[in-house]
Write a protein that holds these residues in place. Structure first.
Motif, PDB file in Angstrom:
ATOM      1  N   ARG A  63      42.191  52.288  14.240  1.00 37.97           N
ATOM      2  CA  ARG A  63      43.166  51.246  14.543  1.00 37.97           C
ATOM      3  C   ARG A  63      44.173  51.718  15.581  1.00 37.97           C
ATOM      4  O   ARG A  63      44.536  50.974  16.510  1.00 37.97           O
ATOM      5  N   ALA A  64      44.616  52.969  15.441  1.00 39.22           N
ATOM      6  CA  ALA A  64      45.580  53.489  16.404  1.00 39.22           C
ATOM      7  C   ALA A  64      44.969  53.587  17.797  1.00 39.22           C
ATOM      8  O   ALA A  64      45.600  53.245  18.799  1.00 39.22           O
ATOM      9  N   THR A  65      43.722  54.046  17.845  1.00 36.78           N
ATOM     10  CA  THR A  65      43.055  54.164  19.154  1.00 36.78           C
ATOM     11  C   THR A  65      42.870  52.802  19.792  1.00 36.78           C
ATOM     12  O   THR A  65      43.147  52.595  20.985  1.00 36.78           O
ATOM     13  N   VAL A  66      42.395  51.841  18.981  1.00 37.82           N
ATOM     14  CA  VAL A  66      42.204  50.488  19.511  1.00 37.82           C
ATOM     15  C   VAL A  66      43.530  49.884  19.957  1.00 37.82           C
ATOM     16  O   VAL A  66      43.636  49.257  21.018  1.00 37.82           O
ATOM     17  N   GLY A  67      44.583  50.109  19.152  1.00 46.10           N
ATOM     18  CA  GLY A  67      45.885  49.578  19.540  1.00 46.10           C
ATOM     19  C   GLY A  67      46.379  50.180  20.836  1.00 46.10           C
ATOM     20  O   GLY A  67      46.907  49.470  21.709  1.00 46.10           O
ATOM     21  N   PHE A  68      46.207  51.505  20.984  1.00 49.13           N
ATOM     22  CA  PHE A  68      46.632  52.151  22.227  1.00 49.13           C
ATOM     23  C   PHE A  68      45.835  51.636  23.419  1.00 49.13           C
ATOM     24  O   PHE A  68      46.398  51.379  24.493  1.00 49.13           O
ATOM     25  N   VAL A  69      44.530  51.505  23.227  1.00 49.68           N
ATOM     26  CA  VAL A  69      43.686  51.006  24.330  1.00 49.68           C
ATOM     27  C   VAL A  69      44.091  49.588  24.709  1.00 49.68           C
ATOM     28  O   VAL A  69      44.209  49.245  25.891  1.00 49.68           O
ATOM     29  N   VAL A  70      44.317  48.737  23.692  1.00 54.11           N
ATOM     30  CA  VAL A  70      44.704  47.352  23.980  1.00 54.11           C
ATOM     31  C   VAL A  70      46.048  47.305  24.691  1.00 54.11           C
ATOM     32  O   VAL A  70      46.228  46.598  25.688  1.00 54.11           O
ATOM     33  N   LEU A  71      47.018  48.091  24.182  1.00 53.87           N
ATOM     34  CA  LEU A  71      48.344  48.111  24.805  1.00 53.87           C
ATOM     35  C   LEU A  71      48.265  48.616  26.239  1.00 53.87           C
ATOM     36  O   LEU A  71      48.858  48.026  27.161  1.00 53.87           O
ATOM     37  N   THR A  72      47.514  49.706  26.438  1.00 56.16           N
ATOM     38  CA  THR A  72      47.369  50.247  27.792  1.00 56.16           C
ATOM     39  C   THR A  72      46.666  49.248  28.711  1.00 56.16           C
ATOM     40  O   THR A  72      47.047  49.078  29.872  1.00 56.16           O
ATOM     41  N   SER A  73      45.653  48.578  28.174  1.00 57.13           N
ATOM     42  CA  SER A  73      44.931  47.594  28.987  1.00 57.13           C
ATOM     43  C   SER A  73      45.843  46.446  29.383  1.00 57.13           C
ATOM     44  O   SER A  73      45.841  46.007  30.549  1.00 57.13           O
ATOM     45  N   VAL A  74      46.633  45.950  28.420  1.00 56.00           N
ATOM     46  CA  VAL A  74      47.519  44.822  28.718  1.00 56.00           C
ATOM     47  C   VAL A  74      48.551  45.216  29.767  1.00 56.00           C
ATOM     48  O   VAL A  74      48.780  44.507  30.761  1.00 56.00           O
ATOM     49  N   LEU A  75      49.177  46.388  29.561  1.00 53.50           N
ATOM     50  CA  LEU A  75      50.177  46.842  30.532  1.00 53.50           C
ATOM     51  C   LEU A  75      49.550  47.082  31.901  1.00 53.50           C
ATOM     52  O   LEU A  75      50.118  46.711  32.940  1.00 53.50           O
ATOM     53  N   GLY A  76      48.366  47.711  31.886  1.00 53.63           N
ATOM     54  CA  GLY A  76      47.699  47.957  33.167  1.00 53.63           C
ATOM     55  C   GLY A  76      47.306  46.673  33.869  1.00 53.63           C
ATOM     56  O   GLY A  76      47.449  46.535  35.083  1.00 53.63           O
ATOM     57  N   LEU A  77      46.798  45.713  33.105  1.00 56.53           N
ATOM     58  CA  LEU A  77      46.412  44.438  33.701  1.00 56.53           C
ATOM     59  C   LEU A  77      47.622  43.691  34.246  1.00 56.53           C
ATOM     60  O   LEU A  77      47.561  43.066  35.307  1.00 56.53           O
ATOM     61  N   LEU A  78      48.736  43.765  33.506  1.00 59.92           N
ATOM     62  CA  LEU A  78      49.957  43.117  34.000  1.00 59.92           C
ATOM     63  C   LEU A  78      50.408  43.749  35.307  1.00 59.92           C
ATOM     64  O   LEU A  78      50.752  43.048  36.278  1.00 59.92           O
ATOM     65  N   ALA A  79      50.404  45.087  35.329  1.00 67.50           N
ATOM     66  CA  ALA A  79      50.808  45.767  36.558  1.00 67.50           C
ATOM     67  C   ALA A  79      49.862  45.453  37.701  1.00 67.50           C
ATOM     68  O   ALA A  79      50.282  45.186  38.837  1.00 67.50           O
ATOM     69  N   THR A  80      48.555  45.467  37.409  1.00 68.80           N
ATOM     70  CA  THR A  80      47.569  45.149  38.451  1.00 68.80           C
ATOM     71  C   THR A  80      47.724  43.717  38.939  1.00 68.80           C
ATOM     72  O   THR A  80      47.642  43.435  40.137  1.00 68.80           O
ATOM     73  N   ALA A  81      47.960  42.790  37.988  1.00 66.00           N
ATOM     74  CA  ALA A  81      48.124  41.389  38.377  1.00 66.00           C
ATOM     75  C   ALA A  81      49.360  41.197  39.256  1.00 66.00           C
ATOM     76  O   ALA A  81      49.325  40.474  40.261  1.00 66.00           O
ATOM     77  N   LEU A  82      50.469  41.865  38.889  1.00 61.84           N
ATOM     78  CA  LEU A  82      51.684  41.742  39.699  1.00 61.84           C
ATOM     79  C   LEU A  82      51.473  42.297  41.106  1.00 61.84           C
ATOM     80  O   LEU A  82      51.859  41.674  42.107  1.00 61.84           O
ATOM     81  N   LEU A  83      50.838  43.467  41.174  1.00 59.14           N
ATOM     82  CA  LEU A  83      50.567  44.034  42.490  1.00 59.14           C
ATOM     83  C   LEU A  83      49.595  43.161  43.292  1.00 59.14           C
ATOM     84  O   LEU A  83      49.761  42.962  44.491  1.00 59.14           O
ATOM     85  N   GLY A  84      48.572  42.627  42.598  1.00 58.40           N
ATOM     86  CA  GLY A  84      47.611  41.762  43.290  1.00 58.40           C
ATOM     87  C   GLY A  84      48.260  40.496  43.812  1.00 58.40           C
ATOM     88  O   GLY A  84      48.001  40.070  44.947  1.00 58.40           O
ATOM     89  N   LEU A  85      49.132  39.882  42.973  1.00 58.39           N
ATOM     90  CA  LEU A  85      49.824  38.668  43.420  1.00 58.39           C
ATOM     91  C   LEU A  85      50.739  38.965  44.603  1.00 58.39           C
ATOM     92  O   LEU A  85      50.831  38.171  45.553  1.00 58.39           O
TER      93      LEU A  85
END
Length: 518
Positions: free
Chosen positions: A178-200
Motif C-alpha cells: 500500500r505504501a509503495t502504491v501510494g508513493f507511486v500514485v502520489l509521484t505520478s500525480v505530481l509528475g503529471l501535474l508538473a509535466t502538464a503545466l510545463l506542456g501548457l
C-alpha cells in the motif's frame, strides 16, 4: 538569449520532468518489490519449512506413541522396530526445526520448550519399551499420556506462534504494498501535474505566435504584400518569423519584376500565335496555287506525259498534301495548347461523337480495304467537353488505326463506361509499334520506325494533339501496342455528373445509326 528561451529548452525541461517521474516510480517500485520479495522469501522458506517440520515432529511422535501403546498391550512383537524408526525420524525433525528458528528470537524459546517436552516423553517411553524401568505397569500408560499431552500443548504454542508470524508478515507486506502504491500514485500525480503545466506553457508560448504567423501568412497569400509577421515567442519561432518577413520583403520586390516578366511572356506568346497563324495562312495560298496548277497540268497533259513525268506529278501531289496536313495539324495543336476552347464546354453524348467519326472514315477505310466496327453500352455516355476538339481526337485515333492496318484488317471503336470515366478504345490489328519506341509516343513530329520504313504518310503530330485534348478535358491517353500484332489506343475522359446531352448550334453531324450495344 538563453537556452531556456527556446523550444528546445522547454522540451528538454519537459523531458527531464518525465525522466524524474519515471525514475522516482522505478526506484519506489524497486525498493517496494525488494522488501516485499524479502518478506515473501521469509514467509515461503523459513516459516513454511518450520511449520512443516513442526507438523512432521508431531506426526512422528504420534506414530511412536501408537507403537509404544501397541507394545504395552501385546507381547511386544512387531512394535519395537517401528517405534525406533519413528523416534529416529522425530530426532531428524527436531534438528531441522531448531535450525530453522535459530535466528527467530520470538520462536526460539517456544521451540526449545516443545523440544524439552518431546524429549521428556521420548526418554520415558524408551525406558518402558526397553525394560529399563522394570516390569511394565498400567500406571506407565497414564504417566506417558501426561508427558505426551504436555508435548502437544507446547506443540500447539509453536504452531500458533508460527501462524502469528505468518499473519504479521502478510500484514507487513500488505502495508508495504500500500505504501509503495501510494508513493507511486502520489509521484505520478505530481509528475503529471508538473509535466502538464510545463506542456501548457510550452504550447501557449509556441501556439500564440504561430497563430499570429498563420494570420500574417494568409494575408500575404491573399495579396496583402505589406503584411508582416510579429517576431515573438521562443527563439526558433522568432527565427522563422524573421525568415518569413525577409521572404515577404523579397516577394514584394519580386512581384514587380514578375509582372514585367509575365507581360513579356504574354507578348511572346501572342507573337508566337501570330507567327504560326501568319505562316500557316501564308503557306496555304501558295500551296493552293501549286495544287491547282499541278491538277491543270495533269489534266492538260495527261495523255502526252511519260511514265517518268507521271511519277513526278504524283510526288508533287503527295508532298503538297503532306504540307497541307502539316499546316492543319500545326494550327490545331496551337489552338488546343492555348486551351481557348474551354469556355465552350457542353454536356455531350460521346457515343454520337464516336459514331460520327466512324462515318467520317468510312470512305478512307473502304479504299484501304479495312472494316470498321463500333460497339457501346447502349445508353448515352455523357461528358463535359468541346465537341469539335473531342471529334478531332477520335478522328486522329481512328484514322491512324485505319492507316496502319493491313489490307483486309479490322478496326474496332469500343465505348465503355468504367469507374466514372468514359473510355473510347480504338483497336486495330495492323503494324503495331516497336516496344522501345512506346515511351516516346506523343512527342512532336515523332513517327515509329516501321511506319517510316513502310513509307506511310503522316506529320507526327496526331497523338500529340490527342494527348493535349485529353489533358485539357481532365482525361488521359493510354496506348498499348505489340509490333506486328496491332495497337490499342484508349481515350479516357471523366463522365459528366448530370446534365442533358446537346449539340452546339451548327455543331457536329447526327447520323441516323447509333453505336450498337455489345
Amino acid at each position: 538569449m538563453t537556452r531556456r528561451d527556446s523550444v528546445r529548452g522547454h522540451v528538454v525541461l519537459l523531458l527531464l520532468c518525465m525522466v524524474f517521474l519515471v525514475a522516482a516510480i522505478a526506484v519506489a517500485g524497486t525498493l517496494g518489490a525488494t522488501r516485499l520479495a524479502r518478506d515473501v522469501g521469509v514467509l515461503t522458506e523459513d516459516l513454511r519449512s518450520a511449520a512443516y517440520s513442526n507438523l512432521a515432529l508431531r506426526q512422528r511422535l504420534s506414530e511412536a506413541q501408537a507403537d509404544a501403546r501397541g507394545w504395552a498391550l501385546s507381547d511386544g512383537s512387531g512394535y519395537a522396530d517401528a517405534y525406533r524408526l519413528a523416534l529416529s525420524a522425530a530426532e531428524v525433525e527436531i534438528d531441522r526445526l531448531e535450525r530453522l528458528v535459530a535466528d527467530d528470537p520470538a520462536m526460539r524459546p517456544k521451540v526449545r520448550a516443545e523440544v524439552r517436552a518431546a524429549r521428556g516423553w521420548m526418554g520415558f517411553s524408551q525406558r518402558v519399551v526397553t525394560g529399563e524401568a522394570g516390569p511394565y505397569r498400567p500406571a506407565y500408560l497414564t504417566r506417558g499420556q501426561r508427558l505426551f499431552d504436555a508435548f502437544l500443548d507446547r506443540h500447539q504454542e509453536v504452531s500458533e506462534g508460527l501462524d502469528g508470524e505468518v499473519d504479521a508478515l502478510v500484514a507487513q507486506a500488505r502495508d508495504r504494498v500500500r505504501a509503495t502504491v501510494g508513493f507511486v500514485v502520489l509521484t505520478s500525480v505530481l509528475g503529471l501535474l508538473a509535466t502538464a503545466l510545463l506542456g501548457l506553457r510550452l504550447v501557449r508560448r509556441v501556439s500564440e505566435p504561430l497563430h499570429a504567423m498563420q494570420a500574417s501568412v494568409e494575408r500575404l497569400s491573399a495579396g496583402d504584400l505589406a503584411a508582416r509577421v510579429t517576431t515573438t515567442g521562443p527563439r526558433e519561432v522568432r527565427r522563422v518569423a524573421a525568415a518569413l518577413n525577409a521572404l515577404a520583403v523579397e516577394n514584394q520586390e519580386s512581384r514587380g519584376r514578375e509582372a514585367q516578366v509575365v507581360d513579356r511572356l504574354r507578348a511572346l506568346d501572342r507573337a508566337k500565335d501570330d507567327f504560326v497563324s501568319t505562316v500557316s495562312h501564308e503557306l496555304r495560298t501558295p500551296l493552293t496555287s501549286i495544287a491547282g496548277y499541278v491538277e491543270l497540268f495533269a489534266d492538260g497533259f495527261e495523255e502526252g506525259c511519260s511514265a517518268q513525268q507521271q511519277g513526278m506529278l504524283t510526288v508533287v501531289r503527295r508532298n503538297v498534301d503532306r504540307l497541307r496536313t502539316l499546316i492543319e495539324d500545326l494550327l490545331t495543336l496551337s489552338s488546343v495548347e492555348a486551351e481557348a476552347f474551354r469556355t465552350s464546354f457542353d454536356v455531350l453524348d460521346l457515343s454520337h461523337l464516336a459514331t460520327d467519326v466512324a462515318h467520317d472514315v468510312a470512305d478512307m477505310a473502304a479504299r484501304a480495304g479495312v472494316r470498321v466496327h463500333t460497339s457501346g453500352p447502349g445508353y448515352p455516355v455523357l461528358v463535359n467537353g468541346d465537341a469539335g476538339q473531342l471529334s478531332r481526337a477520335l478522328l486522329n485515333l481512328v484514322s491512324n488505326a485505319v492507316k496502319f492496318s493491313v489490307d483486309g484488317g479490322e478496326v474496332l471503336i469500343r465505348l465503355t463506361d468504367t469507374d466514372g470515366n468514359a473510355v473510347v478504345s480504338v483497336v486495330d490489328n495492323g503494324l503495331g509499334i516497336p516496344s522501345p519506341e512506346l515511351a516516346t509516343l506523343g512527342t512532336r513530329f515523332f513517327r515509329a520506325s516501321n511506319a517510316l520504313e513502310a513509307e506511310i504518310p503522316g506529320t507526327g503530330l496526331g497523338l500529340r494533339i490527342v494527348q493535349t485534348i485529353a489533358d485539357n478535358h481532365g482525361g488521359r491517353l493510354v496506348v498499348e501496342s505489340v509490333e506486328g500484332q496491332g495497337t490499342t489506343a484508349r481515350l479516357v475522359v471523366p463522365r459528366a455528373l448530370d446534365g442533358v446531352a446537346r449539340v452546339p448550334a451548327g455543331g457536329i453531324k447526327r447520323p441516323e445509326t447509333a453505336i450498337t450495344p455489345e
